[in-house]
Design an enzyme around this catalytic site. Sequence first.
Site, PDB file in Angstrom:
ATOM      1  N   TYR A 128      -6.798  16.210   0.340  1.00 18.34           N
ATOM      2  CA  TYR A 128      -5.456  16.702   0.669  1.00 18.34           C
ATOM      3  C   TYR A 128      -4.971  17.748  -0.323  1.00 18.34           C
ATOM      4  CZ  TYR A 128      -4.930  12.951   4.044  1.00 18.34           C
ATOM      5  OH  TYR A 128      -5.094  12.118   5.103  1.00 18.34           O
TER       6      TYR A 128
ATOM      7  N   ASN B 166      -4.951   5.004  -4.875  1.00 11.86           N
ATOM      8  CA  ASN B 166      -5.509   5.765  -3.762  1.00 11.86           C
ATOM      9  C   ASN B 166      -5.427   7.235  -4.184  1.00 11.86           C
ATOM     10  OD1 ASN B 166      -5.303   3.314  -2.451  1.00 11.86           O
ATOM     11  ND2 ASN B 166      -3.750   3.963  -0.981  1.00 11.86           N
TER      12      ASN B 166
ATOM     13  N   ASN C 146       0.829  -1.201   0.000  1.00  7.87           N
ATOM     14  CA  ASN C 146       0.000   0.000   0.000  1.00  7.87           C
ATOM     15  C   ASN C 146       0.864   1.253   0.000  1.00  7.87           C
ATOM     16  OD1 ASN C 146      -2.694   1.457   0.567  1.00  7.87           O
ATOM     17  ND2 ASN C 146      -1.340   2.232   2.168  1.00  7.87           N
ATOM     18  N   GLU C 147       0.667   2.103  -0.997  1.00  5.02           N
ATOM     19  CA  GLU C 147       1.366   3.388  -1.091  1.00  5.02           C
ATOM     20  C   GLU C 147       2.843   3.242  -0.750  1.00  5.02           C
ATOM     21  OE1 GLU C 147      -0.578   6.610   0.902  1.00  5.02           O
ATOM     22  OE2 GLU C 147      -2.281   6.491  -0.453  1.00  5.02           O
TER      23      GLU C 147
HETATM   24  C1  GCU Z   1      -3.356   6.737   2.840  1.00  2.81           C
HETATM   25  C2  GCU Z   1      -3.179   5.421   3.439  1.00  2.81           C
HETATM   26  C3  GCU Z   1      -4.077   5.242   4.616  1.00  2.81           C
HETATM   27  C4  GCU Z   1      -4.302   6.574   5.290  1.00  2.81           C
HETATM   28  C5  GCU Z   1      -4.999   7.503   4.329  1.00  2.81           C
HETATM   29  C6  GCU Z   1      -5.294   8.877   4.908  1.00  2.81           C
HETATM   30  O1  GCU Z   1      -2.888   7.118   1.737  1.00  2.81           O
HETATM   31  O2  GCU Z   1      -3.109   4.319   2.619  1.00  2.81           O
HETATM   32  O3  GCU Z   1      -3.515   4.307   5.460  1.00  2.81           O
HETATM   33  O4  GCU Z   1      -5.004   6.449   6.470  1.00  2.81           O
HETATM   34  O5  GCU Z   1      -4.250   7.645   3.197  1.00  2.81           O
HETATM   35  O6  GCU Z   1      -4.467   9.761   4.762  1.00  2.81           O
HETATM   36  O7  GCU Z   1      -6.328   9.053   5.511  1.00  2.81           O
END
Ligand code: GCU
Length: 729
Positions: A425, A419, A363-364
């Site tokens: 953000y 994602n 993941n990421e």
């Molecule tokens: C990510 C990640 C998550 C995290 C989420 C966030 O990119 O994979 O684990 O909680 O973004 O920022 O809320």
Amino acid sequence: MRKTTILKDNWKFLKADIPCETAVQYAAQGESVTLPHTWNAEDGQDGGNDYHRGACWYVRELSKEETAGERLFLEFAGAAMSADVYLNGTHLVHHDGGYSAFRCELTGHLSEKNILAVRVDNSDSRTVYPQKADFTFYGGLYRPVSLIAVPEEHFELLKDGTPGIKVTPLVDLEKKCAHVTVETWHNGTSVDITVNGETKTVENKAEFVIEDVHLWDGLDDPYLYTASARLSSGDEVSTRFGCRVFACDPQKGFFLNGRSYPLRGVSRHQDLKGKGNALSKEDMAADMAIIRELGANTLRLAHYQHAQEFYDLCDENGIVVWAEIPYITMHMTEGRENTLTQMKELITQCYNHPCIAVWGLSNEITAASAVNEDLLENHRLLNELCHRMDPTRLTTMADVFMLETDSPILDIPDINSYNLYFGWYLGELEQNDEFFDEYHEKYPDKVIGFSEYGADANPAFHSSHPEKGDYTEEYQALYHEHMLKMIEERPYLWATHVWNLFDFAADGRDEGGKHGENQKGLVTFDRLTRKDAFWLYKAAWNHQEPFVHLCSKRYVNRCEDETEIKVYSNQSEVRLYVDGTYYGTETGRTIFRFRIPLLGNHVIKAESGAVSDTMCICRVSEPDESYIFNKAAASVTNWFDAEEVDPACFSIKDTLGEIRTNPQAGAVLEAMMAKGASERGDVADAVKDNPGLQRMMARMTLISLLKQSGADEESIKQVNRILQGIRKN
Ligand code: GCU
């Protein structure tokens, strides 16, 4: 016969990194605890990123009765993150990885009095994942510990926490039959294997054909078969399995049993307010009830192996699952071995669950690591391991938004997923749409999904002018309205998962009015409040239970002449009543909007057929400050909304891309960025080195960038004044 005893009570817990002898010697002075237990239930959820990470001890005496049996094994369903098990001072096993089960044998080490001591450690490590991620790494024996007594002749218990029985059903949809292979591991000479009423005596492996097979058919009909195996000693293992066909098409998305079945759902973390990750079966069943209420047909069980009970619930409820290991955020050069053992254990222990459709490699992982040969090799090895252990399932990966779509890492898993957090953000909501449109056009032969998207909301905060970053329930709802539509218009997305169904602990976070929580949940951490966005998805996905839901019910005090009344419903017509008088009817799907004059106190009722919802709102003369989280940003917005901007000149309303087209305005921007860079070096460097990120930033308005970076009102005004002095063209 096999006897399993769960060791729930009579544990002593010592929060100290001491030698085994000392732990045993002072056990009586330890805290009495019952399992499951985590030592971070409180400090892992209260913010500050200061929760206890270290080694602690669990000590317990095993009674005569508990230790009876020819061969005795000890099973840990989860010990976070690393564990060392000692019986009577003898070290029996070391295990790395806090989310998978492991066992060890006690036979031969038992004496008159038997003291079990387990050292569990969640401190920093360079070799065990996860180390960098947005959730609390709770430490403890947070899942059951059991004794398993078996006869001399028994099924394998040690290898990677195996259930001893592996079932591979291959379905022929045309012939309506399933070819079922059952493999077993044991130390006997032969085994009786039974499937669907038919028993075969074999050395270890048998094949069956189920005619007129009853399919495991998702939410509609998650039918489960059972396979069991028995040795002459009486030792027996059994497992449920399901007969289904999963497939993915780059243009048409996901297929279940030959029919289009877009996977639409949410992600889940395994923790709960006040309890940490030490959940009971009832807690898990309660989570599943909420998932069913929502109407989701898929879950991403992030970011690690979840409890067997939870995969069982998914099997029983027809939820299609993405399972993964905690290879997350940051690649560790010394962590390769651990990614492989965690994956091996995940597949060994979860193989039989029909709910699981894909294995997630990482993941990421490029969020804090470069795509170098070591990282690529790690992914290739994981991918090969998955295919070797399980040729029946696809592999996937959750890519961070800034990962270039032509990066070689995307070629490793069978299918990919991104994602994206545009509209939260950074960037604007439409950039999510554009991202997938561009990807799909550029790579028409590649399967792509949407593994994470979300926006934080604290249900205490409200606004009639919701915007990114305000943490209001209203912005989260608007964000998801956009995303729901975006997703519905793109059926080729093989799976989409809201991040997250529940708010969860991330002790390093401190935002949106809460300490230590990621508030992207559709439901609060204590499961008590369903935010409006929950009802949006329920309206779109749950076709069983008619309902109407009035949004912004907690936004009682409103300071405006006219206010919006928004209703989410899975019905096609909604009637509105204000103070008992019929106001109007809206027809449509999912979202129904009304505007009403706000004169004083009002009782609002929305109704459709037999279902209705009611709320009270009232007119106030001053905005209710308790609804505003980010007061500074709100005042910038107020100032900015009122400010006249000369459109012939540049302003902070323009995008970074537009500003850069003019050398003079571009220079103002560069100077401003350089100042920011000297304050936050790493972030600025990441942007500079990443063309994809630069392209995305070019589409952001300067005002949104400034607000996001927390710039104060005075400096925003100053930049705007300078830009207003520069004419466009
Ligand atoms: C990510 C990640 C998550 C995290 C989420 C966030 O990119 O994979 O684990 O909680 O973004 O920022 O809320």
